[in-house]
Design an enzyme around this catalytic site. Structure first.
Site, PDB file in Angstrom:
ATOM      1  N   HIS A 138       0.789  -1.233   0.000  1.00 14.31           N
ATOM      2  CA  HIS A 138       0.000   0.000   0.000  1.00 14.31           C
ATOM      3  C   HIS A 138       0.824   1.287   0.000  1.00 14.31           C
ATOM      4  O   HIS A 138       0.311   2.331  -0.366  1.00 14.31           O
ATOM      5  CB  HIS A 138      -1.030   0.013   1.132  1.00 14.31           C
ATOM      6  CG  HIS A 138      -0.508   0.437   2.476  1.00 14.31           C
ATOM      7  ND1 HIS A 138      -0.153  -0.475   3.435  1.00 14.31           N
ATOM      8  CD2 HIS A 138      -0.275   1.655   3.007  1.00 14.31           C
ATOM      9  CE1 HIS A 138       0.268   0.172   4.508  1.00 14.31           C
ATOM     10  NE2 HIS A 138       0.208   1.471   4.282  1.00 14.31           N
ATOM     11  N   GLU A 161       3.895   6.331  -5.134  1.00 10.86           N
ATOM     12  CA  GLU A 161       3.661   7.714  -4.763  1.00 10.86           C
ATOM     13  C   GLU A 161       3.263   8.490  -6.004  1.00 10.86           C
ATOM     14  O   GLU A 161       3.980   9.336  -6.491  1.00 10.86           O
ATOM     15  CB  GLU A 161       4.919   8.331  -4.143  1.00 10.86           C
ATOM     16  CG  GLU A 161       5.250   7.817  -2.777  1.00 10.86           C
ATOM     17  CD  GLU A 161       4.250   8.298  -1.724  1.00 10.86           C
ATOM     18  OE1 GLU A 161       4.127   7.603  -0.708  1.00 10.86           O
ATOM     19  OE2 GLU A 161       3.605   9.341  -1.932  1.00 10.86           O
ATOM     20  N   ASP A 162       2.095   8.131  -6.512  1.00  8.05           N
ATOM     21  CA  ASP A 162       1.551   8.887  -7.631  1.00  8.05           C
ATOM     22  C   ASP A 162       2.370   8.786  -8.914  1.00  8.05           C
ATOM     23  O   ASP A 162       2.308   9.661  -9.750  1.00  8.05           O
ATOM     24  CB  ASP A 162       1.387  10.353  -7.239  1.00  8.05           C
ATOM     25  CG  ASP A 162       0.391  11.077  -8.147  1.00  8.05           C
ATOM     26  OD1 ASP A 162       0.512  12.289  -8.295  1.00  8.05           O
ATOM     27  OD2 ASP A 162      -0.456  10.401  -8.731  1.00  8.05           O
TER      28      ASP A 162
HETATM   29 MN    MN Z   1       0.781   3.173   5.497  1.00  7.40          MN
END
Ligand code: MN
Length: 733
Positions: free
Chosen positions: A94, A98-99
């Site tokens: 998750h 980062e984009d």
């Molecule tokens: Mn996290």
């Protein structure tokens, strides 16, 4: 080691452990997964772990541990809820993107579209900045988060992520700790509650409470521990009493004594203005049974054992809470009048009460779980179940609506540059946003930035976007905006503006027309005195000069007549130099009933009298006439309100344009031959494009003038007779 944290915590609520026992290893995770997943699925989870560990290599958490321990811990929390392998994989991954779209593509390639989409969804939620947001907006935040997660599993991962962050909050600076805790209490705990995930919600609340009010938390905790000794005896006595009564009635049930969570004790003290001794002086039990009707029989037995406190009984089995929670709640006067709270429910209800929607993703062997659709189906199943629960007891539409709105919103939520949240219908554009902020912002907007990137004004709003409108003085709304606004507010404001604009244009035009008429009487608008003007207005019953000019400009009042009334003695000049006014003369109107309206003929299909036509209205641009077969009008089908029935005026003898295509042999002088034929038939060629087909043939695409269909047909017949012409057709558009 990890497994005991959650369970012991459940059994001893109110005594949350913070910072301790929060490190999970992949082996701990696999151990839990082995209880319910296939070996191949565990293998995939392990692959995700290897990828994530590599991606986070060298990174550390504030607690000092390698970063990878965090995603593994989040996955562990979900594994304890028996979530499917895709959620577990996504939880482990998750924090890796980062984009960067490349990273998402990479995840897709390695772990499949579903997992990549889940990770992407969590990343987007994480990127929302709550820092500067007002507390009053918490409700909107919750809605936005639910709206952003099209796959509810994204929220489950986010909640697990948050839970682990809360467990390890101690390492943060106090100020940041408080902010994260408050956000948890205001946003994430209520979401967990909405989804029925009570175990997770309670832990989030306890951890947040201890971070926001560490002193109150410690005091309350010490008092609870101290009271526990004194309570033990009473608790034992009541417990024995309950068990004995159950066996006398031959009822089977599991009796559990519950300790209230510190946060709920605290809230109870605050809301009911109770002292500590008063809130603590309650003994709470839960009885789990096999079937629904046993619940009611146990209830009867309990009311028989101890006297019920009037007005304290709640039947949440017949009328479940909106998150699906079902149970019987009752309060009794125990021995020596001690208050006792009892919850009675089935095993199944207990499971729902603990994990809510998450129970729907619990892994079941042999069931294929894949795809976002599947996930959506499950979320809908959950909702359907909720609705069914409510329908069974005939409860209100309102409830169903509220669940639907919460779970599947039709709205998008976006931020203003200062962090206010605004709500819009799905499909709304940047223009809608501008008008929602202020009409003046809407009227004068020229460009916009979404998340700091410049975008066109037609850009659709997406959840979580931060929108900034760039305005410029002297700008005016464009009629084309009406095509991509969805809110009534924006639409109304744009229309009103354009209507005003039209009036002022009409006034302008009216003034020019009157001036010309006056010039024809050897005068001018400038030299008319206000006395003359007032006398005229009075005689015509008009309130203002503007109204008079507008009427002239709109073609409702002949300028020459007005000029004559202003200057009754003046002598008219012979010539009328204002042929441009022809379109206001009734007999010159090509389309019936369009006095005072701007009429244009579409340049795609070139309609001429005799054609079947339709009119398309555009604010500020009048009516555009198309042939009814024109392919371009199909695109506007979605706006039936803009179509008007129009008819040709029969006696208008005007010139129109028509498009024709002539296939001819490629010979020298062929264009001149055709042109001569056109001119002979009293038509003009306005435009020609020559299209080479092959060496021997060319196609001439021509725009010529014609009075009507009959005239055009005559011209085309004439051209067709020419030797080099093989084919002639009228262009459709
Ligand atoms: Mn996290």
């Amino acid at each position: 080691m990890g497994a005991s944290t959650q369970t012991s915590h459940q059994q001893q609520p109110g005594l949350a452990v913070q910072g301790a026992e929060c490190i999970y290893r992949i082996s701990d995770l696999c151990e839990v997964l082995e209880r319910y997943l296939d070996p191949q699925e565990i293998r995939r989870v392990y692959d995700a772990f290897l990828f994530s560990a590599e991606a986070h290599d060298g990174q550390h958490r504030l607690t000092g541990e390698p970063y990878i321990t965090h995603p593994v811990a989040a996955a562990y929390i979900l594994a304890e809820m028996r979530m499917d392998h895709q959620i577990i994989m996504a939880a482990i991954l998750h924090d890796v993107i980062e984009d960067t779209p490349t990273a998402k593509k990479q995840l897709e390639g390695l772990f499949g579209k579903d997992v990549a989409a889940l990770v992407d969804g969590v990343t987007k939620l994480t990127q929302i900045d709550f820092k500067n947001q007002a507390e009053a907006q918490a409700e909107n935040f919750r809605k936005m988060i639910l709206a952003m997660a099209q796959d509810i599993r994204v929220i489950l991962i986010k909640l697990a992520d948050r839970l682990h962050n809360m467990r390890t909050l101690g390492a943060m600076r106090p100020e940041k700790r408080r902010r994260v805790a408050r956000e948890t209490l205001e946003i994430y705990a209520p979401i967990a509650q909405r989804l029925g995930m009570n175990v997770l919600r309670l832990e989030l609340e306890e951890l947040a409470f201890s971070s926001i009010y560490p002193k109150r938390y410690r005091a309350l905790r010490e008092a609870v521990l101290k009271a526990r000794g004194n309570r033990k005896e009473v608790l034992g006595a009541i417990d024995t009493g309950i068990r004995r009564r159950l066996s006398q009635e031959q009822l089977e049930g599991e009796v559990i004594s519950r300790e209230k969570h510190l946060y709920s004790l605290y809230m109870k003290m605050r809301s009911k203005q109770l002292r500590f001794s008063e809130v603590l002086d309650v003994y709470a039990f839960r009885i789990k049974v096999d079937r629904v009707d046993t619940c009611y029989r146990v209830l009867g037995a309990m009311h028989n054992l101890y006297k019920p406190i009037p007005g304290s009984f709640n039947d949440y089995i017949a009328i479940p809470k909106s998150n699906g929670y079902q149970s019987l709640h009752t309060s009794l006067f125990g021995p020596h009048g001690i208050p006792i709270e009892i919850q009675i429910r089935t095993e199944k209800m207990d499971k729902v009460a603990e994990s809510g929607i998450a129970a729907h993703w619990s892994y079941k062997t042999g069931e294929a779980v894949s795809g976002k659709n599947q996930a959506q189906v499950k979320a809908r199943e959950w909702m359907k179940e909720l609705i069914k629960l409510q329908k069974d007891v005939g409860s209100s539409e309102e409830f169903i609506e509220s669940v639907k709105i919460d779970m599947f919103p039709d709205e998008v939520y976006v931020f203003t540059p200062v962090g206010d949240i605004m709500e819009f219908p799905r499909g709304a554009s940047v223009i809608d946003f501008a008008y929602a902020v202020h009409s003046d912002i809407g009227h004068s907007c020229v460009a916009a930035r979404v998340n700091r990137h410049p975008v066109p004004l037609s850009t659709e709003l997406h959840n979580g976007d931060t929108i900034e409108i760039i305005t410029s003085r002297g700008m005016a709304p464009d009629p084309a905006w009406l095509d991509f606004v969805t809110t009534a507010r924006a639409r109304t404001r744009i229309r009103a503006y354009l209507k005003n604009l039209k009036e002022s244009e009409a006034i302008d035009l009216g003034r020019k027309m009157l001036d010309k008429s006056l010039a024809n009487l050897s005068s001018s608008y400038e030299v008319i005195t206000s006395k003359q003007m007032h006398a005229l207005l009075k005689s015509m019953g008009l309130k203002s000069v503007e109204l008079l000019l507008e009427k002239i400009g709109m073609g409702n009042l002949p300028a020459l007549m007005v000029a004559r009334r202003l200057l009754p003695q003046a002598v008219e000049k012979k010539k009328t130099p204002w042929s441009f006014l022809r379109r206001f003369k009734k007999n010159a109107l090509p389309i019936k009933g369009t006095e005072g309206t701007l009429v244009n003929f579409a340049r795609c299909c070139y309609p001429i009298p005799g054609d079947n036509i339709v009119g398309y209205t555009t604010a500020g641009r009048g009516i555009v006439i198309h042939r009814s077969g024109c392919p371009n009008i199909a695109e506007q089908r979605n706006h039936p309100e803009k179509w008007v029935n129009v008819q040709w005026e029969s006696d208008a003898n005007l010139e129109f344009r028509a498009g024709i295509r002539v296939d001819v042999a490629n010979k020298r002088g062929v264009l001149a031959t055709v042109a001569t034929e056109v001119a002979d038939r009293e038509s003009n060629i306005e435009n020609v494009q020559i299209e080479e087909r092959d060496g021997r043939m060319v196609a001439l695409n021509m725009v010529i003038t014609a009075h009507d269909r009959k005239h055009l047909a005559a011209i085309m017949r004439q051209i067709k007779r020419l030797k080099p012409v093989t084919k002639i057709t009228r262009n459709q558009g």
